[in-house]
Design a protein around this motif. Structure first.
Motif, mmCIF file in Angstrom:
data_model
loop_
_atom_site.group_PDB
_atom_site.id
_atom_site.type_symbol
_atom_site.label_atom_id
_atom_site.label_comp_id
_atom_site.label_asym_id
_atom_site.label_seq_id
_atom_site.Cartn_x
_atom_site.Cartn_y
_atom_site.Cartn_z
ATOM 1 N N ALA A 1 59.502 14.421 34.284
ATOM 2 C CA ALA A 1 59.974 13.655 35.313
ATOM 3 C C ALA A 1 59.504 12.113 35.081
ATOM 4 N N ASN A 2 58.689 11.925 34.125
ATOM 5 C CA ASN A 2 58.257 10.579 33.802
ATOM 6 C C ASN A 2 59.442 9.704 32.967
ATOM 7 N N PRO A 3 60.144 8.681 33.720
ATOM 8 C CA PRO A 3 61.042 7.854 32.937
ATOM 9 C C PRO A 3 60.669 6.815 31.965
ATOM 10 N N SER A 4 59.538 6.351 31.973
ATOM 11 C CA SER A 4 59.052 5.216 31.132
ATOM 12 C C SER A 4 57.693 5.227 30.718
ATOM 13 N N PHE A 5 56.980 4.697 29.812
ATOM 14 C CA PHE A 5 55.782 4.647 29.712
ATOM 15 C C PHE A 5 55.494 3.553 28.887
ATOM 16 N N LEU A 6 54.416 2.613 29.026
ATOM 17 C CA LEU A 6 53.935 1.528 28.347
ATOM 18 C C LEU A 6 52.700 1.903 27.703
ATOM 19 N N VAL A 7 52.588 1.779 26.246
ATOM 20 C CA VAL A 7 51.247 2.236 25.602
ATOM 21 C C VAL A 7 50.598 0.833 25.454
ATOM 22 N N GLN A 8 49.399 0.628 26.279
ATOM 23 C CA GLN A 8 48.671 -0.790 26.221
ATOM 24 C C GLN A 8 48.476 -1.110 24.816
ATOM 25 N N ASN A 9 48.208 -2.322 24.639
ATOM 26 C CA ASN A 9 47.844 -2.885 23.161
ATOM 27 C C ASN A 9 46.533 -2.525 22.890
ATOM 28 N N THR A 10 45.773 -1.977 23.673
ATOM 29 C CA THR A 10 44.166 -1.508 23.462
ATOM 30 C C THR A 10 44.232 -0.231 22.675
ATOM 31 N N VAL A 11 45.105 0.583 22.568
ATOM 32 C CA VAL A 11 45.460 1.973 22.061
ATOM 33 C C VAL A 11 45.428 1.779 20.702
ATOM 34 N N LYS A 12 44.420 2.636 20.097
ATOM 35 C CA LYS A 12 44.440 2.625 18.588
ATOM 36 C C LYS A 12 44.986 3.861 18.007
ATOM 37 N N GLU A 13 44.920 4.964 18.810
ATOM 38 C CA GLU A 13 45.562 6.340 18.201
ATOM 39 C C GLU A 13 46.198 7.059 19.213
ATOM 40 N N ILE A 14 47.306 7.559 18.968
ATOM 41 C CA ILE A 14 48.029 8.482 19.806
ATOM 42 C C ILE A 14 48.300 9.881 19.011
ATOM 43 N N GLY A 15 47.759 11.080 19.652
ATOM 44 C CA GLY A 15 47.740 12.206 19.033
ATOM 45 C C GLY A 15 49.230 12.950 19.053
ATOM 46 N N GLU A 16 49.120 14.064 18.314
ATOM 47 C CA GLU A 16 50.419 14.736 17.981
ATOM 48 C C GLU A 16 51.014 15.320 19.344
ATOM 49 N N TYR A 17 52.185 15.199 19.275
ATOM 50 C CA TYR A 17 53.355 15.958 20.421
ATOM 51 C C TYR A 17 52.890 15.332 21.624
ATOM 52 N N THR A 18 52.454 14.036 21.727
ATOM 53 C CA THR A 18 51.962 13.455 23.182
ATOM 54 C C THR A 18 53.375 12.985 24.015
ATOM 55 N N PHE A 19 54.450 12.767 23.422
ATOM 56 C CA PHE A 19 55.401 12.256 24.405
ATOM 57 C C PHE A 19 56.576 13.630 24.035
ATOM 58 N N ALA A 20 56.301 14.678 23.479
ATOM 59 C CA ALA A 20 57.216 15.500 22.983
ATOM 60 C C ALA A 20 57.477 16.772 24.416
ATOM 61 N N PHE A 21 58.702 17.637 23.937
ATOM 62 C CA PHE A 21 59.038 18.563 24.869
ATOM 63 C C PHE A 21 59.214 19.898 24.087
ATOM 64 N N PRO A 22 59.293 20.997 24.933
ATOM 65 C CA PRO A 22 59.253 22.254 24.218
ATOM 66 C C PRO A 22 60.666 22.407 23.437
ATOM 67 N N ASP A 23 61.742 22.084 23.663
ATOM 68 C CA ASP A 23 63.181 22.206 22.712
ATOM 69 C C ASP A 23 63.991 21.192 23.013
ATOM 70 N N GLU A 24 64.906 21.234 22.015
ATOM 71 C CA GLU A 24 65.900 19.957 22.299
ATOM 72 C C GLU A 24 66.776 19.897 23.474
ATOM 73 N N ASN A 25 67.025 21.059 24.023
ATOM 74 C CA ASN A 25 67.503 21.265 25.257
ATOM 75 C C ASN A 25 66.879 20.958 26.927
ATOM 76 N N THR A 26 65.677 20.746 26.529
ATOM 77 C CA THR A 26 64.673 20.340 27.698
ATOM 78 C C THR A 26 65.178 19.320 28.603
#
Length: 289
Positions: free
Chosen positions: A160-185
């Motif tokens: 449902a989330n349409p957009s996201f701002l990664v704040q400039n304080t962030v140093k690391e983002i882990g695997e699959y964080t903004f991913a989805f289960p398959d290409e047709n999701t």
């Protein structure tokens, strides 16, 4: 906030209770064991029924409850609000310094988690693994500026989330964080943006995999590595051109696989590394890598 202990099943059978304000989650303030215990779960106050301890489906939470506010906790344990299927909103105090893994995961109706910073800034440094994953109604525009690490799968399948701002304080983002289960999701995620002068070095494995309506054309200048499958199946019509900065030193395999509408691609080098060469042809030297 003067309350120090809440017993099991205190609110069992409160059929018409829609809003609940508590000083902490579970039995006592700040408990967070390595193992998930019943007395760390939100459902503790409604009483354990049967099933897995780390799922609120196993507790007798009344379906009337829609809104929860936590005013004075310091730690919210792993799975604390997972599978709390009828809750719509949760507000947590600036006093919370730790969110356990999967703390708000697997919720069908949860639309909002608010970090209340009206009194003081939030102190959370790390968003643990899978904190919000599979919460399919959640809309969250950003995280507190105190956050420096976002671990794996944090927003996985948050369709449902349409957009996201990664704040400039962030140093690391882990695997699959903004991913989805398959290409047709079917997802709404069209934009992930990065705060000015962010010092993010790595785009992790499959970070945006299957984000099929995402529009993105470049990465922060700080990025040095793009790991495998990072943009696999980003096939939006607006994902039509992309520039990889000269600052990037490594590009993983299949980073752009399935980007059906990408017509223009600018790269600093061919293959995995700048200047890769050898007496034999290796796959990581090929453009198709």
């Amino acid at each position: 906030n003067t309350v120090e202990y809440i017993g099991e099943a205190v609110f069992r059978g409160t059929d018409n209770l829609e809003k609940l304000t508590l000083p902490f989650v579970g039995q006592e303030r700040g408990i967070n064991d390595a193992n998930v215990d019943k007395n760390e779960m939100f459902g503790w106050i409604y009483g354990y029924n049967n099933g897995n301890d780390n799922s609120n489906l196993s507790y007798s939470i009344e379906t009337a409850l829609k809104h929860v506010t936590i005013t004075d906790d310091t730690q919210i344990g792993a799975y604390a609000f997972s599978n709390a299927d009828e809750i719509l909103t949760v507000t947590i105090s600036h006093t919370v310094e730790f969110l356990g893994e999967h703390a708000f995961a697997y919720n069908d109706k949860l639309t909002t988690v608010t970090f209340d910073e009206t009194v003081a800034p939030c102190g959370i440094k790390t968003i643990e693994k899978g904190t919000f994953r599979d919460s399919v109604s959640l809309v969250m525009a950003t995280l507190p500026r105190s956050v420096t690490i976002i671990e794996d799968y944090v927003f996985y399948n948050c369709v449902a989330n349409p957009s996201f701002l990664v704040q400039n304080t962030v140093k690391e983002i882990g695997e699959y964080t903004f991913a989805f289960p398959d290409e047709n999701t079917v997802s709404n995620l069209t934009a992930v943006t990065f705060g000015e002068n962010i010092d993010l070095k790595v785009i992790s494995k499959a970070l945006f995999r299957n984000a099929n309506v995402l529009e993105m054309h470049e990465l922060p200048i700080s990025v040095e590595r793009i790991e495998t499958l990072a943009f696999e199946n980003c096939k939006s019509e607006n994902f039509d051109y992309f520039t990889v900065s000269d600052k990037v030193e490594y590009i993983g395999e299949a980073v752009f696989r399935g980007t059906d509408n990408l017509t223009t691609l600018t790269l600093p080098f061919v293959g995995a590394y700048n200047g890769v060469t050898g007496s034999e042809v290796d796959t990581d030297e090929m453009f198709g890598w």
